[in-house]
Design an enzyme around this catalytic site. Structure first.
Site, PDB file in Angstrom:
ATOM      1  N   HIS A 126      33.989  21.565  40.334  1.00 27.22           N
ATOM      2  CA  HIS A 126      32.866  22.437  40.707  1.00 27.22           C
ATOM      3  C   HIS A 126      31.727  22.163  39.715  1.00 27.22           C
ATOM      4  O   HIS A 126      31.985  21.803  38.554  1.00 27.22           O
ATOM      5  CB  HIS A 126      33.362  23.881  40.573  1.00 27.22           C
ATOM      6  CG  HIS A 126      32.436  24.933  41.083  1.00 27.22           C
ATOM      7  ND1 HIS A 126      31.353  25.380  40.359  1.00 27.22           N
ATOM      8  CD2 HIS A 126      32.442  25.651  42.231  1.00 27.22           C
ATOM      9  CE1 HIS A 126      30.748  26.339  41.042  1.00 27.22           C
ATOM     10  NE2 HIS A 126      31.374  26.515  42.188  1.00 27.22           N
ATOM     11  N   ASP A 203      40.317  25.150  34.792  1.00 27.49           N
ATOM     12  CA  ASP A 203      39.483  26.023  35.619  1.00 27.49           C
ATOM     13  C   ASP A 203      40.390  26.583  36.727  1.00 27.49           C
ATOM     14  O   ASP A 203      40.728  25.877  37.679  1.00 27.49           O
ATOM     15  CB  ASP A 203      38.321  25.197  36.189  1.00 27.49           C
ATOM     16  CG  ASP A 203      37.545  25.939  37.266  1.00 27.49           C
ATOM     17  OD1 ASP A 203      37.949  27.068  37.642  1.00 27.49           O
ATOM     18  OD2 ASP A 203      36.544  25.385  37.745  1.00 27.49           O
ATOM     19  N   GLN A 206      40.220  28.889  41.552  1.00 28.83           N
ATOM     20  CA  GLN A 206      40.837  28.861  42.890  1.00 28.83           C
ATOM     21  C   GLN A 206      42.350  28.987  42.843  1.00 28.83           C
ATOM     22  O   GLN A 206      42.987  29.155  43.884  1.00 28.83           O
ATOM     23  CB  GLN A 206      40.459  27.565  43.624  1.00 28.83           C
ATOM     24  CG  GLN A 206      38.983  27.425  43.918  1.00 28.83           C
ATOM     25  CD  GLN A 206      38.458  28.473  44.892  1.00 28.83           C
ATOM     26  OE1 GLN A 206      39.200  29.030  45.704  1.00 28.83           O
ATOM     27  NE2 GLN A 206      37.172  28.748  44.825  1.00 28.83           N
ATOM     28  N   LYS A 229      37.380  36.421  42.927  1.00 25.39           N
ATOM     29  CA  LYS A 229      38.148  35.581  43.852  1.00 25.39           C
ATOM     30  C   LYS A 229      39.595  36.073  43.974  1.00 25.39           C
ATOM     31  O   LYS A 229      40.374  35.549  44.748  1.00 25.39           O
ATOM     32  CB  LYS A 229      38.120  34.126  43.386  1.00 25.39           C
ATOM     33  CG  LYS A 229      36.706  33.518  43.453  1.00 25.39           C
ATOM     34  CD  LYS A 229      36.721  32.054  43.175  1.00 25.39           C
ATOM     35  CE  LYS A 229      35.357  31.489  42.838  1.00 25.39           C
ATOM     36  NZ  LYS A 229      34.492  31.282  43.988  1.00 25.39           N
ATOM     37  N   CYS A 367      29.149  23.418  45.944  1.00 18.75           N
ATOM     38  CA  CYS A 367      28.948  23.214  44.493  1.00 18.75           C
ATOM     39  C   CYS A 367      29.797  22.066  43.964  1.00 18.75           C
ATOM     40  O   CYS A 367      30.286  22.117  42.817  1.00 18.75           O
ATOM     41  CB  CYS A 367      29.232  24.479  43.689  1.00 18.75           C
ATOM     42  SG  CYS A 367      28.093  25.803  44.036  1.00 18.75           S
TER      43      CYS A 367
HETATM   44  N1  PLP Z   1      35.262  26.666  39.542  1.00 18.65           N
HETATM   45  C1  PLP Z   1      35.755  26.674  40.784  1.00 18.65           C
HETATM   46  C2  PLP Z   1      36.895  25.754  41.136  1.00 18.65           C
HETATM   47  C3  PLP Z   1      35.208  27.522  41.736  1.00 18.65           C
HETATM   48  O1  PLP Z   1      35.693  27.529  42.979  1.00 18.65           O
HETATM   49  C4  PLP Z   1      34.135  28.370  41.376  1.00 18.65           C
HETATM   50  C5  PLP Z   1      33.487  29.229  42.385  1.00 18.65           C
HETATM   51  O2  PLP Z   1      33.470  28.919  43.548  1.00 18.65           O
HETATM   52  C6  PLP Z   1      33.679  28.352  40.065  1.00 18.65           C
HETATM   53  C7  PLP Z   1      34.271  27.478  39.176  1.00 18.65           C
HETATM   54  C8  PLP Z   1      32.591  29.255  39.609  1.00 18.65           C
HETATM   55  O3  PLP Z   1      33.021  30.571  39.668  1.00 18.65           O
HETATM   56  P1  PLP Z   1      32.008  31.782  39.387  1.00 18.65           P
HETATM   57  O4  PLP Z   1      30.813  31.528  40.245  1.00 18.65           O
HETATM   58  O5  PLP Z   1      32.768  32.994  39.782  1.00 18.65           O
HETATM   59  O6  PLP Z   1      31.669  31.748  37.936  1.00 18.65           O
END
Ligand code: PLP
Length: 409
Positions: A126, A203, A206, A229, A367
């Site tokens: 992401h 990270d 998900q 999430k 993203c």
């Molecule tokens: N990393 C992953 C794999 C994500 O799916 C997301 C959000 O879609 C993020 C990071 C960023 O999360 P947040 O916008 O809640 O900080």
């Protein structure tokens, strides 16, 4: 067979938002990878906090402040349990995954990563696990290396091993890809990084809604996730860090709460986790997040994984029948995310026409533009399933897709 240790209809009743019409049709919410819906217990906890307990935490001695502080700290303990961290002090509340990664980049990165050092990420990341490292590399003159993937959307592990060296200071990869649903072999990734002497950030944005997470078993140095999430409120997230690593790291932001004493002659910093929690946090949301994790406990992580896997298989099978269906990301191990294209139809048009039928999917690059570059596409349609989705909804979604395709061709 679906693990029927729970009743989907009963679960759906806990989510007030699901029971509405959108564009004259019953809402079908398949945008769970972007954010999940919230059970009533979470909404009620948020409202109860503002109705009864609203007060700033840690500093007051009056009853409301004590109540708010106690509830806030109970969530910390609940999160510790949720990811099986060794100690509650290793749990830092953030705004979300993005802030957790930025915290590590700013604090750990600035102190421990120098010119010529290397950071490894993967092609599945992401933007929030790419850009903070690019910024750090620009500032420090360190180098960002990217683990390549195969066409199925899986990390090529042998290539990863060749990237590791004594120059590697940090490996930062996702547990589950938000665009493709790929579940990465994080345990092996972490072990190999440690052998090379590097620290590892996972990270888990998900993974947290779908998988059982055990940070001690994984042995990662950092693990980040977002409450929103995992059925929790927005604006709240978690950074787990191993105590010995967090203690070596300088503060991320300066302000109240993160200090022991402030004088113009000098300032001393608070202990972890408070050293990294400057300013008034998202108190009500953190408190309500505990209810979200209790909801997950009630349903059971194993039941969630088994049921979502069943939905994934059902949808994958039905979609094979759709004219022009092109799956994007077909990893052997996947969470309940399906990214796809329909030959000759723009994803944006599909998204709009599905919305007209009450179906919420996400379209675009999710993203993950470098990942879209890899597939030489601009974006996909992404349907992501949660515990409250049903096979009937999937059937309706696939029938709707077929009728849209018929209309456009
Ligand atoms: N990393 C992953 C794999 C994500 O799916 C997301 C959000 O879609 C993020 C990071 C960023 O999360 P947040 O916008 O809640 O900080």
């Amino acid at each position: 067979m679906i693990a029927t240790a729970f009743d989907v209809e009963a679960i759906r009743k806990e989510f007030p938002i699901l029971h509405q019409q959108v564009n004259g049709k019953p809402l079908v919410y398949f945008d769970n990878a972007a954010t999940s819906q919230k059970p009533k217990s979470v909404i009620d906890a948020l409202s109860a906090y503002y109705n009864h307990d609203n007060s700033n935490i840690h500093r007051g001695i009056h009853t409301l402040a004590e109540r708010a502080t106690a509830s806030f700290e109970l969530t910390r303990e609940k999160v510790r349990d949720f990811i099986n961290a060794g100690e509650a002090e290793e749990i830092i509340f953030t705004k979300g995954t993005t802030e957790g990664i930025n915290l590590v980049a700013s604090s750990f990165g600035r102190k421990f990563i120098k010119e010529g050092d290397e950071i490894i990420i993967s092609a599945l990341e992401h933007h929030s696990n790419i850009v903070p490292w690019q910024l750090l590399c620009e500032e420090k003159g360190c180098v960002l290396k990217v683990i390549p993937i195969n066409k199925k959307g899986e990390i090529i592990f042998e290539e990863y091993l060749t990237l590791l060296s004594e120059k590697t200071k940090l490996v930062s990869v996702n547990h589950v890809s938000n665009s493709l649903g790929t579940i990465n072999p994080v345990e092996e990734i972490i072990a190999a990084a440690h052998q090379a002497g590097a620290k590892v950030l996972i990270d888990g944005a998900q993974a947290a809604p779908h998988l059982d997470i055990d940070v001690q078993q994984l042995n990662c140095d950092f693990y980040v996730l977002s409450a929103h999430k995992v059925y929790g409120p927005t604006g709240t997230g978690v950074l787990f860090g191993k105590r010995e690593v967090l203690e070596m790291m300088p503060p991320y932001q300066g302000g109240g709460e993160m200090i022991k004493e402030v004088h113009f002659s000098g300032t001393t910093f608070n202990d972890i986790p408070y050293k990294f929690e400057a300013g008034t946090p998202n108190i009500g949301e953190v408190i309500a997040f505990k209810e979200a994790l209790e909801f997950v406990d009630r349903v059971g992580k194993e039941n969630i994984a088994a049921y979502e896997d069943e939905l994934l298989k059902y949808a994958t099978d039905l979609l094979q029948d759709v004219e022009g269906f092109i799956p994007v990301g077909t990893a052997d191990k996947k969470a309940s995310v399906i990214s796809f294209l329909i030959d000759g139809i723009h994803p944006f048009d599909l998204g709009q026409l599905l919305d007209a039928k009450g179906i919420a999917v996400r379209t675009g690059h999710h993203c993950t533009q470098p990942l879209m570059d890899f597939y030489e596409i601009e974006g996909t349609v992404r349907a992501s399933f949660s515990i409250y989705n049903t096979k009937q909804e999937i059937k309706y979604f696939v029938e709707s897709l077929k009728s849209i395709i018929k209309m456009l061709k």
